[in-house]
Design a protein around this motif. Sequence first.
Motif, PDB file in Angstrom:
ATOM      1  N   LEU A   8      13.480  38.733  53.597  1.00 13.13           N
ATOM      2  CA  LEU A   8      13.212  40.076  54.113  1.00 13.13           C
ATOM      3  C   LEU A   8      13.999  40.358  55.396  1.00 13.13           C
ATOM      4  N   VAL A   9      14.582  39.337  55.993  1.00 15.40           N
ATOM      5  CA  VAL A   9      15.377  39.539  57.206  1.00 15.40           C
ATOM      6  C   VAL A   9      16.521  40.523  56.955  1.00 15.40           C
ATOM      7  N   LEU A  10      16.962  40.619  55.683  1.00 18.51           N
ATOM      8  CA  LEU A  10      18.019  41.574  55.340  1.00 18.51           C
ATOM      9  C   LEU A  10      17.627  43.014  55.689  1.00 18.51           C
ATOM     10  N   LEU A  11      16.311  43.281  55.636  1.00 19.15           N
ATOM     11  CA  LEU A  11      15.841  44.651  55.858  1.00 19.15           C
ATOM     12  C   LEU A  11      15.454  44.938  57.310  1.00 19.15           C
ATOM     13  N   VAL A  12      15.475  43.920  58.151  1.00 14.50           N
ATOM     14  CA  VAL A  12      15.038  44.111  59.540  1.00 14.50           C
ATOM     15  C   VAL A  12      15.803  45.216  60.258  1.00 14.50           C
ATOM     16  N   PRO A  13      17.141  45.261  60.193  1.00 16.76           N
ATOM     17  CA  PRO A  13      17.846  46.353  60.885  1.00 16.76           C
ATOM     18  C   PRO A  13      17.425  47.731  60.373  1.00 16.76           C
ATOM     19  N   PHE A  14      17.141  47.825  59.063  1.00 14.98           N
ATOM     20  CA  PHE A  14      16.689  49.097  58.510  1.00 14.98           C
ATOM     21  C   PHE A  14      15.328  49.474  59.088  1.00 14.98           C
ATOM     22  N   PHE A  15      14.405  48.494  59.182  1.00  9.70           N
ATOM     23  CA  PHE A  15      13.086  48.767  59.759  1.00  9.70           C
ATOM     24  C   PHE A  15      13.207  49.182  61.233  1.00  9.70           C
ATOM     25  N   GLU A  16      14.162  48.548  61.945  1.00  3.19           N
ATOM     26  CA  GLU A  16      14.380  48.916  63.350  1.00  3.19           C
ATOM     27  C   GLU A  16      14.834  50.378  63.445  1.00  3.19           C
ATOM     28  N   LYS A  17      15.752  50.780  62.550  1.00  6.96           N
ATOM     29  CA  LYS A  17      16.200  52.185  62.527  1.00  6.96           C
ATOM     30  C   LYS A  17      15.050  53.117  62.138  1.00  6.96           C
ATOM     31  N   LEU A  18      14.191  52.626  61.240  1.00  3.93           N
ATOM     32  CA  LEU A  18      13.124  53.461  60.700  1.00  3.93           C
ATOM     33  C   LEU A  18      12.032  53.733  61.728  1.00  3.93           C
ATOM     34  N   PHE A  19      11.686  52.719  62.532  1.00  7.96           N
ATOM     35  CA  PHE A  19      10.558  52.869  63.451  1.00  7.96           C
ATOM     36  C   PHE A  19      10.962  53.096  64.908  1.00  7.96           C
ATOM     37  N   ILE A  20      12.177  52.639  65.261  1.00  3.35           N
ATOM     38  CA  ILE A  20      12.573  52.746  66.665  1.00  3.35           C
ATOM     39  C   ILE A  20      13.886  53.514  66.831  1.00  3.35           C
ATOM     40  N   GLY A  21      14.751  53.441  65.819  1.00  4.43           N
ATOM     41  CA  GLY A  21      16.073  54.060  65.931  1.00  4.43           C
ATOM     42  C   GLY A  21      16.138  55.477  65.402  1.00  4.43           C
ATOM     43  N   GLU A  22      17.216  55.777  64.663  1.00  5.20           N
ATOM     44  CA  GLU A  22      17.530  57.158  64.270  1.00  5.20           C
ATOM     45  C   GLU A  22      16.528  57.806  63.328  1.00  5.20           C
ATOM     46  N   TYR A  23      15.736  57.007  62.582  1.00  7.87           N
ATOM     47  CA  TYR A  23      14.754  57.602  61.665  1.00  7.87           C
ATOM     48  C   TYR A  23      13.336  57.647  62.248  1.00  7.87           C
ATOM     49  N   SER A  24      13.188  57.255  63.497  1.00  7.22           N
ATOM     50  CA  SER A  24      11.841  57.120  64.083  1.00  7.22           C
ATOM     51  C   SER A  24      11.071  58.440  64.124  1.00  7.22           C
ATOM     52  N   GLY A  25      11.787  59.558  64.118  1.00  7.59           N
ATOM     53  CA  GLY A  25      11.116  60.859  64.112  1.00  7.59           C
ATOM     54  C   GLY A  25      10.310  61.099  62.844  1.00  7.59           C
ATOM     55  N   PHE A  26      10.672  60.401  61.764  1.00  5.45           N
ATOM     56  CA  PHE A  26       9.957  60.577  60.492  1.00  5.45           C
ATOM     57  C   PHE A  26       8.738  59.662  60.381  1.00  5.45           C
ATOM     58  N   THR A  27       8.629  58.660  61.248  1.00  6.25           N
ATOM     59  CA  THR A  27       7.579  57.639  61.084  1.00  6.25           C
ATOM     60  C   THR A  27       6.548  57.642  62.225  1.00  6.25           C
ATOM     61  N   LYS A  28       6.493  58.711  62.976  1.00  7.53           N
ATOM     62  CA  LYS A  28       5.566  58.755  64.118  1.00  7.53           C
ATOM     63  C   LYS A  28       4.108  58.648  63.689  1.00  7.53           C
ATOM     64  N   GLN A  29       3.783  59.168  62.506  1.00  9.73           N
ATOM     65  CA  GLN A  29       2.390  59.213  62.052  1.00  9.73           C
ATOM     66  C   GLN A  29       2.033  58.089  61.067  1.00  9.73           C
ATOM     67  N   VAL A  30       2.895  57.103  60.919  1.00 16.09           N
ATOM     68  CA  VAL A  30       2.628  56.030  59.947  1.00 16.09           C
ATOM     69  C   VAL A  30       1.344  55.286  60.313  1.00 16.09           C
ATOM     70  N   GLU A  31       0.492  55.111  59.317  1.00 15.55           N
ATOM     71  CA  GLU A  31      -0.785  54.438  59.525  1.00 15.55           C
ATOM     72  C   GLU A  31      -0.897  53.126  58.758  1.00 15.55           C
ATOM     73  N   LYS A  32      -0.098  52.986  57.691  1.00 14.43           N
ATOM     74  CA  LYS A  32      -0.275  51.816  56.836  1.00 14.43           C
ATOM     75  C   LYS A  32       1.060  51.365  56.237  1.00 14.43           C
ATOM     76  N   ILE A  33       1.229  50.050  56.187  1.00 16.58           N
ATOM     77  CA  ILE A  33       2.391  49.449  55.527  1.00 16.58           C
ATOM     78  C   ILE A  33       1.855  48.422  54.531  1.00 16.58           C
ATOM     79  N   THR A  34       2.235  48.584  53.272  1.00 20.02           N
ATOM     80  CA  THR A  34       1.737  47.699  52.217  1.00 20.02           C
ATOM     81  C   THR A  34       2.881  46.926  51.577  1.00 20.02           C
ATOM     82  N   TYR A  35       2.690  45.621  51.494  1.00 20.22           N
ATOM     83  CA  TYR A  35       3.662  44.751  50.835  1.00 20.22           C
ATOM     84  C   TYR A  35       2.990  44.259  49.554  1.00 20.22           C
ATOM     85  N   SER A  36       3.542  44.630  48.374  1.00 23.41           N
ATOM     86  CA  SER A  36       2.899  44.268  47.111  1.00 23.41           C
ATOM     87  C   SER A  36       3.922  43.762  46.102  1.00 23.41           C
TER      88      SER A  36
END
Length: 364
Positions: free
Chosen positions: A260-288
């Motif tokens: 899953l380390v391959l996806l870490v930079p994407f998660f960083e962009k998603l929650f802290i970087g350029e996409y963070s504006g879309f994830t401000k209200q995230v309440e749950k993350i599910t790994y299935s």
Amino acid sequence: MKKNLGYIVLAISGSIYILYNFTVTSYILHLIPERTLVLRETAVAEISAFIPVAILFIGLMKLSQFREELFNRFSAKSLFIHSLILISFIGIHSFWQVFSNSLLISETKFSFDAITVDAMTFLNMRTMVYVLIVGLIIGVKRIEEKESYTLKESELKLKLERAKIRKFELKLNPDVIYPTLEYVKENAEKNPELSSQLILNLSKQMRILIDHLSDECIPLNEDVQFFKYYFESLNIRLKKKIEIDVKVDEKHMDMKNPSLVLLVPFFEKLFIGEYSGFTKQVEKITYSSGHTRPNAVELSIEISPVESIVELKKDLKDDEHIQAIQNLLKYYDENSSLNAILAINTLAIHLTIPFVPVTMEEYA
């Protein structure tokens, strides 16, 4: 295909050989007034006459596997051995031709004089047949060597691409380390407890990565642990309480998958970087985990709720990091894939990979 190529060549050349001889023999018998032409007898006789030729072809194919120098090197020794085989073939085939004709074609008598006449009459033809068989075998060997070279070249390319994945993962390690260390540096005095927890989580993540540094993929149960540690750390850095839910089937825990380390930079962009504006209200993350087809497992990371689905979908379509991982997965396994799917208010990342169990030796 490679293993059967010689026999395919034998079948095709044998069919041509039998058809040609059948046509010529039928024509000759038709011109003899006192001979009655029976096509069935002639066909059976020609098929029977081909048996020594087929045995010679198969024998030379087997010989080419143990004595390659006879077929890829011209020398006095190879010429002498081929001459002995040719003489034997002429003698055996002449005897068999006359013998089988005496049994299968009416009014044809068996005698040693007939064998001598047959050997001398068809000397050139049998020599040509032998030369053609040797040429065909050399051609088959060249094709097999080319296929083998191409296969080895493909395997080497695959190893190089898989090495790139490992190199890529190593490059990603700073994306795991630096943001956390930066947060610790800024908050060590203000919030020592959270900083200590971050360092502990980071050390656990790094332990998993270091333990599998030379592996192309890691056991899923350790990947799940990496997932938990990373998002717990992310929660601290974001100062949020995002619920982390793992719903991985126990029977999938003993399988291997790209880390899953391959996806870490994407998660960083998603929650802290350029996409963070879309994830401000995230309440749950599910790994299935689940099945999409036989012998394949789909690992899903679902993030909800996300905002402005249409805009995010547009941005993710051309995301370089997602595309880079998709390309790398092709070299990991051609049946693997990574897709980011947006539905209603949920972002789902689906990683589909073949089911490859971890053996006890590997796990140890």
